[in-house]
Design an enzyme around this catalytic site. Structure first.
Site, PDB file in Angstrom:
ATOM      1  N   LYS A  18       0.827  -1.207   0.000  1.00 36.92           N
ATOM      2  CA  LYS A  18       0.000   0.000   0.000  1.00 36.92           C
ATOM      3  C   LYS A  18       0.869   1.267   0.000  1.00 36.92           C
ATOM      4  O   LYS A  18       0.403   2.337  -0.373  1.00 36.92           O
ATOM      5  CB  LYS A  18      -0.911   0.020   1.234  1.00 36.92           C
ATOM      6  CG  LYS A  18      -1.796  -1.212   1.399  1.00 36.92           C
ATOM      7  CD  LYS A  18      -3.133  -1.049   0.746  1.00 36.92           C
ATOM      8  CE  LYS A  18      -4.145  -2.148   1.015  1.00 36.92           C
ATOM      9  NZ  LYS A  18      -3.733  -3.522   0.816  1.00 36.92           N
TER      10      LYS A  18
HETATM   11  C1  LIG Z   1      -4.316  -4.666   0.143  1.00 32.44           C
HETATM   12  C2  LIG Z   1      -3.482  -5.872   0.023  1.00 32.44           C
HETATM   13  C3  LIG Z   1      -3.731  -6.858  -0.967  1.00 32.44           C
HETATM   14  C4  LIG Z   1      -4.898  -6.778  -1.939  1.00 32.44           C
HETATM   15  O1  LIG Z   1      -4.801  -5.729  -2.868  1.00 32.44           O
HETATM   16  P1  LIG Z   1      -6.132  -5.216  -3.612  1.00 32.44           P
HETATM   17  O2  LIG Z   1      -5.701  -4.037  -4.393  1.00 32.44           O
HETATM   18  O3  LIG Z   1      -7.099  -4.865  -2.521  1.00 32.44           O
HETATM   19  O4  LIG Z   1      -6.619  -6.322  -4.466  1.00 32.44           O
HETATM   20  C5  LIG Z   1      -2.867  -7.953  -1.032  1.00 32.44           C
HETATM   21  N1  LIG Z   1      -1.850  -8.100  -0.143  1.00 32.44           N
HETATM   22  C6  LIG Z   1      -1.584  -7.191   0.818  1.00 32.44           C
HETATM   23  C7  LIG Z   1      -0.476  -7.427   1.757  1.00 32.44           C
HETATM   24  C8  LIG Z   1      -2.386  -6.047   0.939  1.00 32.44           C
HETATM   25  O5  LIG Z   1      -2.127  -5.150   1.915  1.00 32.44           O
END
Ligand SMILES: *Cc1c(COP(=O)(O)O)cnc(C)c1O
Length: 489
Positions: free
Chosen positions: A108
């Site tokens: 993120k």
């Molecule tokens: C948010 C997240 C995901 C999923 O990503 P999306 O964009 O919501 O599909 C996968 N792995 C981790 C560690 C995340 O924080």
């Protein structure tokens, strides 16, 4: 170029305004009916400097911004473990695209480092101050706090469930520094915190509660186009690395496997493909919450199913918001159809897409899921056989990547997106590689590092010594009053 609401195309917004608003006024998402209509030379984007690459791609997706080069530099320069931001590492007979080398060790960070720059650049000095409200199940909250700390004209307030985050995640948030940040626990689970935040938005809008306060609310989750656009960049970066290493000829297709929850990450891959990047199949990997796997196999989306708490909590999602943008694109911008389906999902809990869309889904995507035992097995095998330390989310994707190759016999290069550091989930990882998982999570982090020789990321290692700065803990029904108090002081 203006963005359009997925539920009513006549509701348009310039890119910078779409970033400021987050959600369109009718509850739709800002999107384009045809991303390939953007004039873009994908070969030109494969430049050696990743910041320049980001500038070119973001300028194409958000063309009304000026000074994008400066925004990109302020977002990323010196903030990631490696200057190339997202390293591509060969593992087994594929590649791991490591998206977790940012300030909070979760993928993120890539988007939440950029979003504050995009928001401040879009905001005029005389505009109201922005208060970002976020409910988090762990990763988003910390990445948003770190991204927005000390950003001029913006404040951020994060609510986390007191029963719902790991001790590492909690420590990351309650020790957060910055003069514009507030962190508050909510009694209950993630749904309580998330519903509470939604209710605050609704109440404030309907009752005009913050009028004349000089503050307006906004959101930092992945419905915002300003979070999606920065994620397109690392698909180009991975392709450039493969090309530079001689693993592909320019134009040869590459498959990407994406651990998926809210469908933001994988949708960014779809956008990269529409911009011209030679992307083969986009493989959607789910954990035991396999609503997306079923949808991509059958065309039927049905959220009426049990919710599983898994070792990959960021993918424990039954309503995948960004799918709405894909439906809009695959139907050529059929806003009536999209709003009809979303309404049905809301009222009845399911929808079914027509055959034309189903065919297009099958052309672009492949899907598979991975249960808890398979996740453990994969973490163990990646470590024991390839000496690669993977977190549970990443392991879900590797498991599905194996199934994809076996079943389709694809011989294209495969890139697996790696979304979190193993040290954020030390217990699950230790159990999988056969280390004892007793003691608190900090002790486990140290044991994991001792056992594998992989250093603990600095931001996580320093947590234990940091003073707790945020102590508030409230009931869900007190969230509105809390927000009002914070907004006006
Ligand atoms: C948010 C997240 C995901 C999923 O990503 P999306 O964009 O919501 O599909 C996968 N792995 C981790 C560690 C995340 O924080």
């Amino acid at each position: 170029m203006d963005y359009q609401s997925t539920r009513h195309r006549a509701l348009t917004a310039a890119p910078s305004q779409a970033v400021l608003q987050g959600l369109a006024p009718d509850g739709g998402l800002y999107a384009l009916p045809d991303w390939s209509a953007i004039a873009f030379d994908w070969r030109q984007a494969l430049c050696p400097d990743v910041l320049q690459m980001a500038e070119r791609i973001l300028s194409a997706l958000l063309p009304d911004y000026t000074g994008m080069a400066g925004l990109v530099r302020r977002a990323y320069d010196g903030k990631f473990e490696t200057p190339d931001l997202t390293p591509l590492v060969p593992v087994a007979d594929g590649y791991s695209l490591e998206l977790f080398r940012g300030p909070t060790s979760a993928f993120k960070d890539v988007a939440l480092s950029m979003l504050p720059q995009l928001m401040t650049a879009a905001r005029k000095p005389e505009d109201d101050e922005i208060l970002i409200l976020t409910a988090t199940s762990g990763d988003t909250g910390k990445a948003a706090l770190e991204g927005f700390r000390d950003v001029e004209g913006i404040r951020i307030l994060v609510f986390y469930p007191d029963e719902g985050v790991s001790s590492v995640q909690k420590a990351q948030m309650v020790t957060q520094e910055g003069r514009n940040v507030t962190v508050c626990a909510v009694k209950g689970n993630f749904d309580d915190a998330q519903n509470g935040v939604k209710a605050v938005f609704t109440q404030v809008r309907q009752r005009g509660l913050l009028k004349h306060s000089g503050v307006r609310l906004s959101s930092a989750n992945s419905i915002n186009i300003g979070r999606l656009a920065p994620q397109v960049v690392y698909y180009f970066k991975a392709y450039r690395d493969l090309w530079q290493q001689g693993a592909v000829e320019l134009g040869e297709k590459v498959d990407f496997v994406v651990p998926t929850g809210n469908f933001g990450d994988i949708l960014a891959g779809y956008i990269a493909k529409q911009l011209g990047l030679p992307v083969g199949t986009l493989v959607c990997a789910s954990n035991a919450n396999d609503v997306l796997t079923e949808f991509l196999h059958t065309g039927r989306y049905d959220r009426r199913r049990p919710f599983h708490k898994t070792s990959s909590p960021s993918m424990d999602i039954l309503i995948s918001s960004n799918l709405e943008r894909l439906l809009f694109a695959l139907s050529g911008g059929d806003d009536q159809m999209v709003s009809g389906l979303m309404d049905q999902l809301d009222r009845q809990g399911f929808y079914q897409v027509n055959d034309a869309i189903r065919r297009r889904l099958t052309d672009e995507f492949w899907a598979g899921s991975c249960n808890e035992a398979q996740t453990r097995e994969m973490i163990g095998r990646l470590w024991n056989t390839y000496h690669y330390l993977a977190d549970p989310h990443t392991a879900v994707a590797w498991h599905v990547a194996e199934g994809y190759r076996r079943k389709t016999r694809s011989t294209r290069p495969v890139v697996v997106l790696s979304t979190a550091s193993a040290f954020k989930f030390p217990q699950a990882v230790l159990e999988a590689i056969g280390g004892g998982a007793d003691g608190d999570e900090f002790a486990m982090m140290e044991r994991l590092s001792a056992l594998t020789g992989v250093p603990i990321p600095k931001n996580l290692a320093s947590l234990r010594q940091k003073p707790v700065l945020h102590h508030d803990c409230i009931r869900p029904e007190d969230m509105l009053a809390y927000v009002q108090r914070k907004a006006t002081t």
